[in-house]
Design a protein around this motif. Structure first.
Motif, short mmCIF file in Angstrom:
data_model
loop_
_atom_site.label_atom_id
_atom_site.label_comp_id
_atom_site.label_asym_id
_atom_site.label_seq_id
_atom_site.Cartn_x
_atom_site.Cartn_y
_atom_site.Cartn_z
N ASP A 125 0.88 -1.09 0.16
CA ASP A 125 -0.04 0.05 0.04
C ASP A 125 0.78 1.36 -0.17
O ASP A 125 1.58 1.34 0.85
CB ASP A 125 -0.91 0.01 1.24
CG ASP A 125 -1.73 1.25 1.34
OD1 ASP A 125 -2.38 1.84 0.35
OD2 ASP A 125 -2.08 1.61 2.69
N THR A 128 0.03 5.03 3.19
CA THR A 128 -0.75 4.31 3.78
C THR A 128 -1.43 5.01 4.92
O THR A 128 -2.68 4.47 5.42
CB THR A 128 0.09 2.79 4.44
OG1 THR A 128 -0.83 2.01 4.89
CG2 THR A 128 0.98 3.31 5.56
N GLY A 131 -2.59 3.21 8.10
CA GLY A 131 -2.44 1.79 7.72
C GLY A 131 -3.71 1.02 7.64
O GLY A 131 -3.72 -0.17 7.48
N ILE A 133 -5.73 0.26 4.97
CA ILE A 133 -5.98 -0.61 4.03
C ILE A 133 -5.41 -1.87 4.30
O ILE A 133 -5.95 -3.00 4.22
CB ILE A 133 -5.47 0.11 2.39
CG1 ILE A 133 -6.35 1.31 2.10
CG2 ILE A 133 -5.25 -1.00 1.36
CD1 ILE A 133 -5.78 2.09 1.07
N PRO A 134 -3.72 -1.81 4.61
CA PRO A 134 -3.11 -3.18 4.53
C PRO A 134 -3.67 -4.00 6.01
O PRO A 134 -3.63 -5.15 5.86
CB PRO A 134 -1.53 -2.65 4.64
CG PRO A 134 -1.86 -1.20 4.93
CD PRO A 134 -2.90 -0.85 4.29
N SER A 147 2.49 -5.09 3.19
CA SER A 147 3.26 -3.99 3.80
C SER A 147 2.72 -2.34 3.41
O SER A 147 1.73 -2.51 2.28
CB SER A 147 4.74 -4.01 3.41
OG SER A 147 4.69 -4.32 1.93
N GLY A 148 3.12 -1.55 3.83
CA GLY A 148 2.72 -0.30 3.76
C GLY A 148 3.73 0.61 3.79
O GLY A 148 4.79 0.65 4.61
N ASP A 150 4.94 5.32 3.48
CA ASP A 150 4.32 6.68 3.80
C ASP A 150 5.62 7.55 3.78
O ASP A 150 6.73 7.07 4.28
CB ASP A 150 3.25 6.70 4.93
CG ASP A 150 2.33 7.96 4.76
OD1 ASP A 150 1.20 7.43 4.61
OD2 ASP A 150 2.77 9.03 4.67
N ALA A 159 0.49 4.05 12.02
CA ALA A 159 0.16 2.86 11.30
C ALA A 159 0.91 1.48 12.15
O ALA A 159 -0.05 0.45 12.22
CB ALA A 159 0.69 2.69 10.00
N PHE A 172 5.66 -1.59 8.17
CA PHE A 172 5.28 -0.31 7.47
C PHE A 172 6.71 0.17 7.30
O PHE A 172 7.61 0.28 8.44
CB PHE A 172 4.50 0.69 8.50
CG PHE A 172 3.06 0.33 8.17
CD1 PHE A 172 2.10 0.55 7.32
CD2 PHE A 172 2.64 -0.57 9.62
CE1 PHE A 172 1.04 0.09 7.31
CE2 PHE A 172 1.25 -1.15 9.42
CZ PHE A 172 0.42 -0.78 8.35
N SER A 194 -3.34 2.02 -3.46
CA SER A 194 -3.10 3.43 -3.25
C SER A 194 -4.18 4.00 -2.94
O SER A 194 -5.07 4.16 -3.82
CB SER A 194 -2.08 4.20 -4.11
OG SER A 194 -1.58 5.28 -3.32
#
Ligand code: GLN
Length: 287
Positions: A125, A128, A131, A133-134, A147-148, A150, A159, A172, A194
């Protein structure tokens, strides 16, 4: 709240604060006080309606009063209570992260629906934020590696806390999609998702005051949408598996513009509408 303390009940507070918020042009005034009062009393919003005569104690009023003041200044309810629900996850939020929207829940539902029976997928993502979404993906599909990234340290911190709070094994790291060398996640990914900042700075005035005064500008605004989409496409071209998918949330006004960018890059892409029937998501694959 100038009545004598012992006079306040659930009903009189609901009525007084609804008027108070209405006079301050707060969106959804009744809903706002219901939410804050339910939070204070630690009960469900609907249960307030079974307790109209319940008196409010001085301690409860002390908890509620600062929350009502914050809402009267247009602070979003989710920042005041500190969390929101997102699909199956309890997501803590603060001014470092965008408040998860129902449209974004729908994006996650599309992904879950389209990949329901697939195991061991790898998902990234981009941008993120909280966080959400993931974490929601991982909670539904525990075999997936999720994973994410940012650009914001504050977002990464939030997150990570959210992953821990929901007992979701999601990693993350800091990374900037406009500077792909900063991204340490290597992939390959079966899915890249995204919800990037997609509001043009010139459109700031059409946002609600609670959005533009409180939510992080870097999560909302991006001036050069073409540049952003091209960066995402370039990164995805290198990091997606051969039949991998890219899922993006987008601005309802620019769906055709964005489709054209994908077409130019030789990707096939389709648009999905949100529950409001607005073109809100793009699902794309490299040709
Ligand atoms: N949908 C959000 C809003 O209009 C914007 C989200 C975003 O920029 N990714 O408030």
């Amino acid at each position: 709240m100038s009545k004598k303390v012992e006079e306040w009940t659930v009903l009189s507070m609901l009525e007084w604060a609804t008027d108070f918020f209405e006079n301050k042009d707060i969106p959804d005034p009744r809903h706002s006080i219901e939410w804050l009062l339910a939070e204070t009393l630690e009960i469900k919003r609907l249960d307030l309606y079974l307790k109209f005569d319940r008196p409010l104690s001085p301690q409860e009023l002390d908890t509620l009063r600062p929350m009502v003041k914050r809402r009267a200044q247009h602070e979003p309810l989710q920042y005041i209570v500190g969390y929101t629900d997102f699909i199956n996850a309890h997501i803590s939020v603060n001014e470092q992260v965008l408040i998860p929207r129902i449209e974004t829940e729908q994006l996650v539902e599309i992904i879950l629906d389209e990949h329901q029976s697939e195991e061991d997928l790898s998902v990234l993502d981009i941008g993120t934020g909280s966080g959400c979404i993931p974490i929601a993906l991982k909670m539904e599909q525990t075999s997936w590696e999720v994973s994410g990234i940012d650009i914001s340290e504050g977002a990464i911190h939030t997150a990570r806390n959210n992953a821990e709070q929901n007992d979701a094994d999601v990693s993350f790291t800091k990374g900037d999609i406009l500077n792909p060398n900063s991204i340490i996640e290597n992939g390959p990914f079966n899915i890249i998702v995204s919800n990037p900042p997609y509001v043009k700075p010139g459109e700031k005035d059409i946002l609600q005051q609670q959005v533009k005064d409180y939510e992080p500008a870097e999560a909302l605004f991006f001036g050069d949408l073409e540049k952003m989409y091209n960066s995402i496409i370039e990164f995805a071209s290198q990091k997606l598996t051969e039949n991998g998918y890219l899922y993006l949330e987008l601005h309802e006004k620019y769906s055709q513009e964005i489709l054209a960018i994908f077409d130019e890059q030789n990707w096939s892409a389709r648009i999905e509408n949100d529950y409001d029937k607005k073109p809100r998501f793009i699902i794309a694959q490299q040709r």
